[in-house]
Design an enzyme around this catalytic site. Sequence first.
Site, short mmCIF file in Angstrom:
data_model
loop_
_atom_site.label_atom_id
_atom_site.label_comp_id
_atom_site.label_asym_id
_atom_site.label_seq_id
_atom_site.Cartn_x
_atom_site.Cartn_y
_atom_site.Cartn_z
CB CYS A 133 -0.98 -0.04 1.16
SG CYS A 133 -2.37 1.09 0.97
CG HIS A 134 0.10 4.95 1.44
ND1 HIS A 134 -1.19 4.54 1.65
CD2 HIS A 134 0.04 6.01 0.60
CE1 HIS A 134 -2.02 5.34 0.97
NE2 HIS A 134 -1.30 6.24 0.32
CD GLU A 164 -3.10 8.88 -1.45
OE1 GLU A 164 -3.87 8.84 -0.47
OE2 GLU A 164 -2.01 8.27 -1.49
#
Length: 226
Positions: A133-134, A164
């Site tokens: 993910c991030h 996002e």
Amino acid sequence: MRILMIVTSHDQMGDTGHKTGIWLEEFAAPYYRFKDAGAEITLASPKGGKPPLDPNSQVPDALTDATERFEKDDAANAAFANTVTLDGLKADDFDALFYPGGHGPLWDLATDQKSIALIEAFVAQNKPVAAVCHGPAALVNAKTPDGKPLVSGKRVTSFTNDEEKAVGLENVVPLSIEDEFKKHGATFERGDNWASYAVVDGKLVTGQNPASSDATADEVIKLLSA
């Protein structure tokens, strides 16, 4: 099987006044995948101690079997509350490196020199490096032993620009992982928004979003079992 999981220490969503940190599912799902495979897990963060959890990852809609297992697991909670700092950690002591997401890594792990040095050491030793993910924000400034961007020429994924935008944070985050990866010469791949999607290129494993946490961890286990 010794796995180092590095999590964010950052708890502020830019200057919005909102809290961020680790997305609980992206920590809990890989943690138990590794645990159930017999791994010895070390938890670390830039500041050490108890890292921040994104409060939005603890609302009912975001909870999963793994997050509920974590909430009831005293040993896991004790380990989580006492993450070690990155000082003195060595790639020699582990078999794989894993970065859970949450928006926090965009602010700290993307530029943390100790974290970047660890990634580069794992890569130099040809050991799996994975992020979901991030979490892949931690990879954007890492380099290969010959000085090229780590992701140059690699197939990768991460939380996408579309995702996002869907959560309304495209103008809040300090960087777009998708854009950074493309800028560094990576081939950026993706599945549908919110669907599980993991990419393996050599010993580099990346997952797109929270739904990809299990798949990303499973690919690491496959690499370690090969």
